[in-house]
Design a protein around this motif. Structure first.
Motif: not given
Length: 586
Positions: A129-135, A341-351
Motif C-alpha cells: 500500500f502506498f499513501e499517494a494520489e495517482c496523477v 469526473t476526477r482529473p485523472v479519469v478525465r485525462d485517461f478518457t482522452e487516451q
C-alpha cells in the motif's frame, strides 16, 4: 587408494554431475572424526532461481482507490497468484452512507473508518500500500504516475511510478459544482472535491453548525443577523441532501435548542432542489411522504430552483418557472448535487478515445473500452451494455441450426439461456410485460404461439427489449458488488481460460471466459429523521415509518467492514439514545 585421493575423485565427480547426487559424503577416519563434502551452494542457487522464476510469473495488479469498489476487490483477491499494489491518498476505508450521521454527532468519525493496512493484512500474502494520489495513467507504457500528499520534506519531490500488467481504477468521483461561482469557496460537501476530504468535511460541518449557534448568541447582534447565522441551506434533494437535512433537524430539535433556548425560534432549514420533487429517483410515494414529513417538521423545501452563485453570506437562486431571481441569506451551505469526473479519469478518457464521456465506459466484464488490461469500477465508470439488436442476425443464425431461414420454438430454446446471461435487458423486459417465458416474445399479435418465425418476425419480437437498458446508480452497493465480481474473475482467470464459464459468443466462436457482471439490487433507504425512514425493497416493496428506521439500523450495522466498526457504530447509536449528541466544538 588413499583417502585424500578418494575425496578428490568424489569431488570431481559431483561437480561434473550436479543433478545426480547432492548430499554429504561422510567418511569415518581412524580417529573417529568426520570429514564432510557438500554441494549446498549449488542447491541454494537452484532454489533461488526457481523462486525468482515463480515470482516473475506473477502478474502485477495495481489498484487505484480504497473506496467501496477497491476495498471489495482487495478483500477477495487471491494474492498468491498476483503481485498486488494499492495507491490511495487516504489510508482508510470510510463507510460513506453514515457520513450525514457524522456531521451531527450521531456517529463519531472514527467509528466508520477502518485502516486499509488492517484490511489487506488479513490476506494470505502481501499487498503493498502506498499513501499517494495517482496523477496520471500512462496506458501506452502500462504505468501509473503518483504523487505523495504527505510531508513535503520527503526525499525527492514525492513522485514515483508503478508498472502494471492489470490496472483497476476505483478512484470514485468528486462533487459536481456545475461551475457555479462561489461554491468551492463558500460551501461544505459530503462528497470529495479534493482527494482526502469526505470524513474531514463531515467533521467540519459539525463544528460549523456549533459555530453558527455560538455566533448567534453573542451580544450586540440584531435579530436579522441572528436569523442569518441560524439559516442552514442544503443544495440538492437527493438521498444525501435529504438525509443531512433530517439529521440536522434532529440535532437541533433534540439537542441544540436545549442548550441555546434563547434562539430556538430563529432557526431555519431550507432544502433547495432543481427538480420538481425531492428523492425523485425513489418511488413517487416515498417522495411525497418525505415532502409531507419535512413540511410537518418545519423544513422548507424549495423545488424548481437553480442556484446561480454563492457568497459568504447569501446565495442567488433563480426560479425555473417564472425566471425571477432572489437571494437567500445563510449561515452555512452544504452542497450535495451529484458527481463529477476526477482529473485523472478525465485525462485517461482522452487516451482511450472516450473524451466525450463524463465517466469511463466499460464492457459487461468491467474492462475499459479501448484498453485490454484496464478495469474501472464504481462511480468513475459505467457499463456500456451491448444491445441485443446489434447481434440479432448473429443470434438468429446461431439458433437456426438447419439453416432453414426460420426459427422454431425448440431452436430458440437452445439459445435462451445464453441470451438471458448475455443480455440482461431481456429479463427486465419480460418482467415489465409480465411475461413468464422468453418464448412468449414469439407469439403473434393475438397472443397465439407460432410454430416458427423468420428473421423479420424475430427482429419484431425483440425490437423493444433494448428499451430496458438503464445505467446503474452511483451507489456503494453497486461499487461493492463490482469489486467482489472482478476479484472472482481474477481468481478464476487460469481456470476459465481452459474451461470458459460465460455465455456463447454469438458474434464469434466458443464462449466468453467469464459470465458478465450482473447487479443484484437489495433495496435502498432514505432516513427522514424523527426515527422514521423510507425504503424501496426487492420485489417492488415500499416501506415507510418507524419500523423502516429499525430495519435501516440493522442493515447498516451488518454492512460494516469489520466487527470493530460494527461495535463502535452500534455503541454510538446507543450513546445517542441515552445521552444525546455531543455539542462540543472538537
Amino acid at each position: 587408494m588413499t583417502i585424500s585421493s578418494f575425496l578428490r575423485r568424489a569431488s570431481s565427480y559431483l561437480h561434473g554431475h550436479p543433478a545426480c547426487f547432492k548430499a554429504l559424503v561422510l567418511v569415518t577416519l581412524s580417529s573417529g572424526s568426520l570429514v564432510a563434502y557438500s554441494d549446498s551452494q549449488s542447491e541454494t542457487d537452484r532454489v533461488s532461481r526457481d523462486l525468482n522464476q515463480k515470482e516473475q510469473k506473477k502478474k502485477k495488479v495495481v489498484v487505484l482507490g480504497t473506496g467501496w469498489a477497491g476495498t471489495s476487490f482487495l478483500k477477495d483477491i487471491e494474492v498468491s497468484s498476483y503481485d498486488v499494489q494499492v495507491v490511495s491518498p487516504r489510508n482508510y476505508f470510510a463507510f460513506t452512507p453514515l457520513l450525514p450521521s457524522v456531521t451531527c454527532g450521531t456517529v463519531e468519525a472514527r467509528s466508520i473508518v477502518e485502516p486499509v493496512r488492517k484490511i489487506i493484512k488479513k490476506r494470505n500474502g502481501e499487498i503493498e500500500f502506498f499513501e499517494a494520489e495517482c496523477v496520471k495513467i500512462d496506458a501506452a507504457n502500462n504505468k501509473v504516475l503518483c504523487h505523495s500528499n504527505l510531508d513535503e520534506n520527503l526525499g525527492g519531490n514525492g513522485e514515483f511510478s508503478l508498472d502494471y500488467d492489470y490496472l483497476v481504477i476505483a478512484v470514485g468521483a468528486q462533487v459536481n459544482t456545475f461551475n457555479t461561482p462561489g461554491v468551492k469557496e463558500n460551501c461544505y460537501f459530503l462528497k470529495l472535491v479534493h482527494v482526502m476530504q469526505e470524513v474531514e468535511d463531515a467533521q467540519k460541518i459539525r463544528a460549523s453548525v456549533i459555530d453558527c449557534f455560538e455566533k448567534a448568541v453573542l451580544p450586540g447582534l440584531s435579530e436579522e443577523d441572528r436569523k442569518t447565522f441560524l439559516h442552514f441551506v442544503i443544495v440538492g434533494g437527493g438521498p444525501t441532501g435529504v438525509e443531512f437535512a433530517a439529521e440536522l433537524h434532529d440535532f437541533i430539535q433534540e439537542d441544540l435548542i436545549n442548550i441555546y433556548p434563547m434562539v430556538k425560534d430563529l432557526v431555519r432549514i431550507t432544502l433547495v432542489q432543481s427538480g420538481d420533487h425531492i428523492l425523485n429517483m425513489f418511488d413517487e410515494r416515498i417522495s411525497s411522504f418525505a415532502e409531507q414529513k419535512f413540511q410537518r417538521d418545519g423544513i422548507e423545501v424549495s423545488t424548481g430552483c437553480r442556484v446561480l452563485g454563492v457568497s459568504d453570506k447569501s446565495l442567488s437562486v433563480k426560479m425555473k418557472s417564472g425566471g425571477e431571481v432572489y437571494s437567500i441569506p445563510h449561515g452555512l451551505v452544504v452542497w450535495s448535487t451529484g458527481i463529477g469526473t476526477r482529473p485523472v479519469v478525465r485525462d485517461f478518457t482522452e487516451q482511450v478515445g472516450q473524451g466525450n464521456r463524463r465517466v469511463l465506459a466499460t464492457n459487461e466484464w468491467l474492462r475499459v473500452k479501448g484498453s485490454e488490461n484496464v478495469y474501472a469500477l464504481g462511480d468513475c465508470a459505467t457499463i456500456d451494455q451491448r444491445k441485443i439488436m446489434e447481434d440479432i442476425l448473429s443470434i438468429f443464425k446461431a439458433a437456426d441450426k438447419d439453416n432453414s431461414g426460420t426459427l422454431t420454438i425448440d431452436e430458440f430454446q437452445d439459445v435462451v439461456d445464453d441470451i438471458l446471461v448475455r443480455y440482461p435487458q431481456v429479463e427486465l423486459y419480460l418482467k415489465s410485460k409480465h411475461l413468464m417465458d422468453v418464448t412468449d416474445l414469439l407469439r403473434d399479435p393475438e397472443g397465439n404461439q407460432r410454430e416458427s418465425v423468420d428473421i423479420e418476425g424475430f427482429k419484431s419480437a425483440l425490437s423493444l427489449v433494448d428499451s430496458q437498458l438503464k445505467s446503474l446508480p452511483a451507489t456503494a452497493q453497486v461499487a461493492a458488488q463490482q469489486g467482489a465480481y472482478l476479484s472472482r474473475c481474477f481468481n478464476k482467470r487460469q481456470q476459465c481460460q481452459e474451461h470458459p464459464e460465460g455465455p456463447r459468443r454469438f458474434t464469434g466462436s466458443g464462449h466468453h471466459r467469464f459470465r458478465p457482471f450482473r447487479y443484484k439490487h437489495f433495496g435502498k433507504f432514505a432516513p427522514l429523521g424523527g426515527e422514521q425512514a423510507a425504503a424501496e425493497l426487492p420485489g417492488d416493496w415500499i416501506s415507510m415509518g418507524h419500523s423502516t428506521q429499525w430495519l435501516w439500523y440493522s442493515v447498516y450495522a451488518s454492512k460494516q467492514v469489520s466487527w470493530r466498526t460494527r461495535m463502535l457504530v452500534v455503541s454510538d447509536w446507543t450513546r445517542r439514545f441515552i445521552f444525546g449528541r455531543d455539542s462540543s466544538r472538537i
